[in-house]
Design an enzyme around this catalytic site. Structure first.
Site, PDB file in Angstrom:
ATOM      1  N   THR A  62       0.201  -5.125  -9.168  1.00 22.16           N
ATOM      2  CA  THR A  62      -0.354  -3.782  -9.175  1.00 22.16           C
ATOM      3  C   THR A  62       0.427  -2.977 -10.392  1.00 22.16           C
ATOM      4  OG1 THR A  62      -0.314  -3.968  -6.754  1.00 22.16           O
ATOM      5  CG2 THR A  62      -0.677  -1.747  -7.836  1.00 22.16           C
ATOM      6  N   LYS A  90      20.101   9.067  -6.523  1.00 18.41           N
ATOM      7  CA  LYS A  90      21.183  10.306  -6.447  1.00 18.41           C
ATOM      8  C   LYS A  90      20.862  11.117  -5.467  1.00 18.41           C
ATOM      9  CE  LYS A  90      21.940  10.002 -11.428  1.00 18.41           C
ATOM     10  NZ  LYS A  90      21.582  10.974 -12.547  1.00 18.41           N
ATOM     11  N   ARG A 111       3.935   3.768  -5.712  1.00 17.96           N
ATOM     12  CA  ARG A 111       4.154   2.699  -4.378  1.00 17.96           C
ATOM     13  C   ARG A 111       5.512   3.258  -3.726  1.00 17.96           C
ATOM     14  NH1 ARG A 111       3.399  -3.530  -4.725  1.00 17.96           N
ATOM     15  NH2 ARG A 111       1.440  -3.031  -4.390  1.00 17.96           N
TER      16      ARG A 111
HETATM   17  C1  NCD Z   1      -0.120  -6.631  -1.563  1.00 14.56           C
HETATM   18  C2  NCD Z   1       0.765  -5.485  -1.351  1.00 14.56           C
HETATM   19  O1  NCD Z   1       1.771  -4.985  -2.184  1.00 14.56           O
HETATM   20  O2  NCD Z   1       0.445  -4.853  -0.400  1.00 14.56           O
HETATM   21  N1  NCD Z   1       0.180  -6.984  -2.968  1.00 14.56           N
HETATM   22  C3  NCD Z   1      -0.434  -6.508  -4.173  1.00 14.56           C
HETATM   23  O3  NCD Z   1      -0.504  -5.371  -4.259  1.00 14.56           O
HETATM   24  N2  NCD Z   1      -1.579  -7.398  -4.702  1.00 14.56           N
HETATM   25  C4  NCD Z   1      -0.203  -7.713  -0.739  1.00 14.56           C
HETATM   26  C5  NCD Z   1       1.329  -8.415  -0.444  1.00 14.56           C
HETATM   27  O4  NCD Z   1       2.474  -7.980  -0.867  1.00 14.56           O
HETATM   28  O5  NCD Z   1       1.242  -9.264   0.527  1.00 14.56           O
END
Ligand code: NCD
Length: 312
Positions: A62, A90, A111
């Site tokens: 990603t 921190k 994320r």
């Molecule tokens: C997925 C995630 O991070 O949710 N990976 C991704 O972004 N392609 C799937 C996973 O981690 O299994």
């Protein structure tokens, strides 16, 4: 823009796939298709624009896919992949991190292990925020690239019979993808161990719109379906390692298990895989998970171009 449909993405956040209508999703897929040649040729349409990637959880595809997409459009990227190295270590809270980084960038991709984190970030940020995975909740850009792949492979999404296999409880990609698919005319088969069944709120929403069948085994499912969407059991999200041990390795697709598959079956996987798809499947015509990775760049190029106003 699609004839007769008024969609505007400039400045918009991408937090949940539920925030998008069918027309809007189709417009994104159409834009991706138009932009795909630029993934090879390159473009300068986002020259001077900066994407910040704030990744508080591990990622290969990603984050690199977002960065690659931005570079292919002439833009640049900053960010961190290890929150350990950032000021959050921190004690800085997410709101302060976001209000700082927005001075450095035109768009943020975030994320985070906590559900709701991307939504919270968007509330504080003046620049658009893209959810690149919020805990076990959602992963909307993955759903868009999954749809794009299905459309490219099959020519359409309506009419498909699709099975999800694996961890439907903690896997966030299947949540976003289920919501998105429920806007089309598809049949969905949900195959998981009992303890990893599709989250109730997702199930309730999609069941009102499309036929859904829940199963615990793959028996008789493979010959039925056009698309097999396989997922990893999300070990890191289990509260108890003993529970993980019970379901580990529940499903394993190998070339032999596909002997009765439809000739044009498409196997997808958001990756990373652990042991749920054997390597001998990779060389079969069914395996499309590495094409899916390529499509991820294309879809993210389209999203960045739309959000930053380089495409209408
Ligand atoms: C997925 C995630 O991070 O949710 N990976 C991704 O972004 N392609 C799937 C996973 O981690 O299994």
């Amino acid at each position: 823009m699609l004839a007769g449909v008024s969609v505007n993405f400039e400045g918009r956040d991408i937090i949940s796939i539920k925030d998008f209508s069918l027309e809007e999703i189709n417009h994104i897929l159409k834009t991706a298709s138009n932009i795909e040649p630029l993934a090879t040729k390159g473009s300068e349409m986002l020259r001077g624009k900066i994407l910040a990637t704030l990744f508080f959880e591990p990622s290969t595809r990603t984050r690199l896919s977002f960065e690659s997409a931005m570079h292919k459009l002439g833009g640049s990227t900053i960010g961190f992949a290890e929150a350990e190295m950032a000021s959050v270590k921190k004690g800085e809270n997410l709101a302060d991190t976001v209000r700082t980084v927005e001075s450095y960038a035109d768009v943020l991709a975030i994320r985070h292990p906590l559900e709701g984190a991307a939504r919270l970030a968007a509330e504080f940020a003046k620049v658009p925020v893209i959810n690149a995975g919020s805990g076990a909740e959602e992963h909307p850009t993955q759903a868009l690239l999954d749809l794009y792949t299905m459309k490219k492979e099959k020519g359409k999404i309506d009419g498909l019979k699709i099975a999800f296999v694996g961890d439907l409880r903690y896997g966030r990609t299947v949540h976003s993808l289920a919501y998105a698919l429920s806007l089309y005319k598809v049949e969905l088969y949900l195959v998981s161990p009992k303890t990893l069944k599709m989250r109730r709120e997702v199930l309730q929403t999609i069941k009102e719109k499309i036929p859904v069948v829940e199963k615990t085994t793959l028996d008789k499912i493979i010959p039925l379906v056009d698309v097999l969407y396989v997922t990893r059991i999300q070990k890191e999200r289990f509260p108890d390692p003993a529970e993980y041990a019970k379901v580990k390795g529940s499903y394993r697709i190998d070339a032999q298990s596909l002997s009765e598959a439809k000739k044009d079956l498409t196997i997808l996987h958001p990756l990373p895989r652990v042991d749920e798809i054997a390597p001998d499947v990779d060389n079969t015509p069914y395996a499309r998970y590495f094409q899916q990775v390529w499509n991820g760049i294309v879809v993210r190029m389209a999203l960045l171009a739309l959000i930053l106003g380089a495409r209408k």
